[in-house]
Design a protein around this motif. Structure first.
Motif, mmCIF file in Angstrom:
data_model
loop_
_atom_site.group_PDB
_atom_site.id
_atom_site.type_symbol
_atom_site.label_atom_id
_atom_site.label_comp_id
_atom_site.label_asym_id
_atom_site.label_seq_id
_atom_site.Cartn_x
_atom_site.Cartn_y
_atom_site.Cartn_z
ATOM 1 N N MET A 27 31.324 33.253 33.883
ATOM 2 C CA MET A 27 31.327 34.625 34.375
ATOM 3 C C MET A 27 32.680 35.261 34.093
ATOM 4 O O MET A 27 33.729 34.635 34.298
ATOM 5 C CB MET A 27 31.055 34.639 35.884
ATOM 6 C CG MET A 27 31.176 36.015 36.532
ATOM 7 S SD MET A 27 31.009 35.951 38.328
ATOM 8 C CE MET A 27 29.300 35.412 38.488
ATOM 9 N N HIS A 28 32.649 36.523 33.630
ATOM 10 C CA HIS A 28 33.900 37.267 33.507
ATOM 11 C C HIS A 28 33.627 38.760 33.622
ATOM 12 O O HIS A 28 32.496 39.224 33.426
ATOM 13 C CB HIS A 28 34.615 36.944 32.187
ATOM 14 C CG HIS A 28 33.952 37.496 30.967
ATOM 15 N ND1 HIS A 28 32.930 36.837 30.305
ATOM 16 C CD2 HIS A 28 34.152 38.653 30.281
ATOM 17 C CE1 HIS A 28 32.543 37.549 29.271
ATOM 18 N NE2 HIS A 28 33.270 38.675 29.234
ATOM 19 N N VAL A 29 34.663 39.496 33.960
ATOM 20 C CA VAL A 29 34.592 40.949 34.045
ATOM 21 C C VAL A 29 34.983 41.514 32.683
ATOM 22 O O VAL A 29 36.063 41.210 32.156
ATOM 23 C CB VAL A 29 35.528 41.485 35.137
ATOM 24 C CG1 VAL A 29 35.525 43.012 35.148
ATOM 25 C CG2 VAL A 29 35.112 40.943 36.506
ATOM 26 N N ALA A 30 34.124 42.342 32.127
ATOM 27 C CA ALA A 30 34.388 42.929 30.807
ATOM 28 C C ALA A 30 35.014 44.318 30.910
ATOM 29 O O ALA A 30 35.724 44.742 29.985
ATOM 30 C CB ALA A 30 33.092 43.007 29.992
ATOM 31 N N LEU A 88 38.373 44.478 42.287
ATOM 32 C CA LEU A 88 37.429 43.437 41.890
ATOM 33 C C LEU A 88 37.025 42.575 43.081
ATOM 34 O O LEU A 88 35.856 42.200 43.223
ATOM 35 C CB LEU A 88 38.047 42.570 40.792
ATOM 36 C CG LEU A 88 38.246 43.264 39.439
ATOM 37 C CD1 LEU A 88 38.988 42.348 38.480
ATOM 38 C CD2 LEU A 88 36.906 43.683 38.855
ATOM 39 N N GLY A 89 37.991 42.245 43.924
ATOM 40 C CA GLY A 89 37.654 41.502 45.128
ATOM 41 C C GLY A 89 36.700 42.267 46.020
ATOM 42 O O GLY A 89 35.817 41.681 46.660
ATOM 43 N N TYR A 90 36.843 43.588 46.037
ATOM 44 C CA TYR A 90 35.948 44.411 46.854
ATOM 45 C C TYR A 90 34.527 44.387 46.300
ATOM 46 O O TYR A 90 33.550 44.350 47.066
ATOM 47 C CB TYR A 90 36.470 45.850 46.918
ATOM 48 C CG TYR A 90 35.755 46.692 47.962
ATOM 49 C CD1 TYR A 90 36.231 46.738 49.267
ATOM 50 C CD2 TYR A 90 34.600 47.402 47.648
ATOM 51 C CE1 TYR A 90 35.571 47.481 50.235
ATOM 52 C CE2 TYR A 90 33.932 48.147 48.601
ATOM 53 C CZ TYR A 90 34.419 48.189 49.899
ATOM 54 O OH TYR A 90 33.756 48.915 50.850
ATOM 55 N N VAL A 91 34.398 44.411 44.981
ATOM 56 C CA VAL A 91 33.064 44.318 44.385
ATOM 57 C C VAL A 91 32.396 43.007 44.786
ATOM 58 O O VAL A 91 31.194 42.959 45.072
ATOM 59 C CB VAL A 91 33.151 44.432 42.851
ATOM 60 C CG1 VAL A 91 31.795 44.127 42.205
ATOM 61 C CG2 VAL A 91 33.616 45.827 42.437
ATOM 62 N N ALA A 92 33.183 41.929 44.835
ATOM 63 C CA ALA A 92 32.618 40.613 45.136
ATOM 64 C C ALA A 92 32.244 40.460 46.607
ATOM 65 O O ALA A 92 31.207 39.861 46.930
ATOM 66 C CB ALA A 92 33.611 39.524 44.735
ATOM 67 N N ILE A 111 26.013 42.076 46.386
ATOM 68 C CA ILE A 111 26.914 40.948 46.625
ATOM 69 C C ILE A 111 26.360 39.714 45.931
ATOM 70 O O ILE A 111 25.163 39.429 45.981
ATOM 71 C CB ILE A 111 27.075 40.698 48.134
ATOM 72 C CG1 ILE A 111 27.891 41.823 48.777
ATOM 73 C CG2 ILE A 111 27.750 39.354 48.391
ATOM 74 C CD1 ILE A 111 28.053 41.681 50.278
ATOM 75 N N GLY A 112 27.219 38.961 45.287
ATOM 76 C CA GLY A 112 26.824 37.753 44.575
ATOM 77 C C GLY A 112 26.755 37.929 43.074
ATOM 78 O O GLY A 112 26.784 36.938 42.340
ATOM 79 N N LEU A 113 26.680 39.198 42.607
ATOM 80 C CA LEU A 113 26.665 39.419 41.164
ATOM 81 C C LEU A 113 28.027 39.099 40.555
ATOM 82 O O LEU A 113 28.111 38.598 39.435
ATOM 83 C CB LEU A 113 26.273 40.864 40.855
ATOM 84 C CG LEU A 113 24.828 41.228 41.238
ATOM 85 C CD1 LEU A 113 24.584 42.714 41.041
ATOM 86 C CD2 LEU A 113 23.848 40.418 40.386
ATOM 87 N N LEU A 114 29.088 39.403 41.280
ATOM 88 C CA LEU A 114 30.437 38.999 40.877
ATOM 89 C C LEU A 114 30.965 38.040 41.929
ATOM 90 O O LEU A 114 30.949 38.345 43.129
ATOM 91 C CB LEU A 114 31.367 40.208 40.764
ATOM 92 C CG LEU A 114 32.842 39.874 40.471
ATOM 93 C CD1 LEU A 114 32.988 39.211 39.103
ATOM 94 C CD2 LEU A 114 33.705 41.128 40.554
ATOM 95 N N ILE A 148 41.596 35.069 40.680
ATOM 96 C CA ILE A 148 42.582 36.138 40.803
ATOM 97 C C ILE A 148 43.793 35.588 41.535
ATOM 98 O O ILE A 148 43.673 35.087 42.658
ATOM 99 C CB ILE A 148 41.999 37.345 41.562
ATOM 100 C CG1 ILE A 148 40.770 37.893 40.835
ATOM 101 C CG2 ILE A 148 43.048 38.426 41.737
ATOM 102 C CD1 ILE A 148 40.042 38.983 41.609
ATOM 103 N N LEU A 149 44.964 35.686 40.903
ATOM 104 C CA LEU A 149 46.210 35.206 41.500
ATOM 105 C C LEU A 149 47.129 36.409 41.681
ATOM 106 O O LEU A 149 47.759 36.872 40.729
ATOM 107 C CB LEU A 149 46.867 34.129 40.638
ATOM 108 C CG LEU A 149 46.082 32.816 40.543
ATOM 109 C CD1 LEU A 149 45.083 32.846 39.390
ATOM 110 C CD2 LEU A 149 47.025 31.636 40.357
ATOM 111 N N ASP A 150 47.174 36.922 42.894
ATOM 112 C CA ASP A 150 47.895 38.152 43.195
ATOM 113 C C ASP A 150 49.296 37.844 43.696
ATOM 114 O O ASP A 150 49.508 37.544 44.874
ATOM 115 C CB ASP A 150 47.112 38.961 44.236
ATOM 116 C CG ASP A 150 47.791 40.277 44.578
ATOM 117 O OD1 ASP A 150 48.600 40.764 43.764
ATOM 118 O OD2 ASP A 150 47.521 40.819 45.661
#
Length: 407
Positions: free
Chosen positions: A1-4, A43-47, A109-112, A351-353
């Protein structure tokens, strides 16, 4: 899985940004306060449909705007999914999947799936039980999105039941003359108790389902945490997890004092130990503490007061672990979450913030070596030197509201 692709409109500091992403390592580099974390927060919010930085949605909307929009194109195997979230503080949020509306935002929720490391993770070890409950519940939802509904149902019932208890407690505290006590008991106590019986049933049903999910999650997570901690801190004492439940036979306790019994590692074990189903025991415990609840005006029993016990050797990590050990334990929890999601099928996005600036050289190197093989790793850093050389890859400079790809 990756974000394009990531697209933001009026999210945090960004009026508008379009960002193409690729598998592998990507670093966002720039001085603090320029918007690096805002990108990965989106991105974390989308997940998870929550932020790792704030408890409400209002701060996510750019000042002066009425709403924020986050669009995310997700690639998983040979499938693509375009998720769009419209964040409306004070009103219902909306969601679209592949440009078609969905009935509820939580349906996407769950798609990312993401695992996010951040400086705030230290509170998983040193902070209040609420931080550890949130960790468990977000991971639970990532593994099984239906638990988003279970959590929502439990929170709704808890809110209603607690409001009833507050009203009853205020009414009792408002009585001034003894002769009014009997009048109150005759006129109002019966109605309150009957209503509480109904809410007890709802709370026990939804609470038992959430508790069962958490217990099974802790059991699945334990070996991954032990393995990750050993990799980060070889030669250190062993670590372990256990679930602390309010389904104990002792009296009610304040949350900060901890719960008196460490429950079994899975729902079946706990049910066997109690001799009852989780739902039955929850109803029983609610009756046991009812007098205290009516006096204090709060719900004292249920998953909202449970805790995840973190053990380091023979001692609890909270209060006994050093700063370095606490960091290693927090990182181990996140790495274990990643390994568990990966074992379920498919790499989540890592994700490493701004994490590496918090670590010593040894932990930086070990963490970098562990996460490097992931399908997609997104890193934020204040300066290029904060990104370990093991994690070289694409880079974006972030400054003054602009995100620029470095060729």
């Amino acid at each position: 899985m990756h974000v394009a692709h990531l697209s933001l409109t009026d999210f945090r500091s960004y009026e508008s940004v379009e960002l193409g992403l690729e598998p592998g390592i990507t670093a966002f580099v720039g001085p603090n306060g320029q918007g690096k974390t805002n990108l990965v927060e989106a991105l974390g919010y989308v997940a998870t449909q929550s932020s790792h930085r704030v408890a409400t949605d209002a701060p996510l909307v750019r000042r002066g705007a009425s709403r924020a929009i986050v669009r995310c194109l997700i690639h998983r195997d040979d499938r693509r999914a375009l998720v769009e979230l419209e964040i409306n503080p004070g009103r219902a949020n909306r969601a679209r999947l592949n440009r078609s509306p969905v009935s509820r935002p939580r349906d996407v929720i769950g798609l990312l799936r993401t695992v996010l490391f951040a400086p705030e993770d230290l509170t998983l070890v040193k902070g209040d039980p609420s931080e550890r409950r949130r960790f468990l519940d977000e991971l639970l939802v990532s593994r099984a999105p239906r638990f988003a509904g279970v959590r929502a149902d439990y929170d709704r019932v808890l809110k209603q039941r607690s409001a009833l208890l507050r009203t009853a407690a205020q009414a009792k505290r408002g009585r001034r003359r003894p002769e009014r006590d009997s009048a109150f008991e005759a006129a109002g106590a019966g109605d309150v108790l009957a209503t509480l019986d109904v809410w007890d049933q709802h709370l026990a049903r939804h609470g038992a389902e959430l508790l069962r999910g958490r217990l099974e999650l802790v059991e699945a997570l334990r070996p991954f945490v032990a393995s990750a901690y050993a990799a980060l801190a070889p030669g250190s004492e062993a670590v372990d997890l256990a679930y602390r439940s309010t389904l104990s036979t002792g009296g009610d306790t304040d949350e900060d004092e901890g719960i008196s019994v460490v429950a079994g590692h899975d729902a079946q074990t706990l049910s066997t130990d109690l001799g009852k189903t989780l739902e039955e025991r929850l109803r029983e415990r609610l009756l046991e503490v009812r007098a205290s609840e009516l006096e204090r005006g709060v719900t004292l029993v249920g998953p909202h007061r449970d805790d995840l016990f973190l053990g380091l050797g023979d001692m609890p990590a909270r209060g006994y672990a050093s700063h370095g050990e606490s960091w290693s334990f927090a990182l181990a929890l996140r790495l274990a979450a990643y390994d568990l999601l990966r074992a379920d099928g498919g790499d989540p996005v890592l994700i490493l913030d701004d994490v590496f600036a918090e670590l010593d050289t040894q932990r930086r190197r070990r963490l970098a070596e562990i996460v490097a093989p992931a399908e997609q790793v997104l890193i934020t850093a204040a300066v290029p030197d904060d990104v370990p050389h093991e994690l070289s890859g694409a880079r974006f400079d972030v400054a003054e509201g602009r995100v620029t790809r470095v060729r």
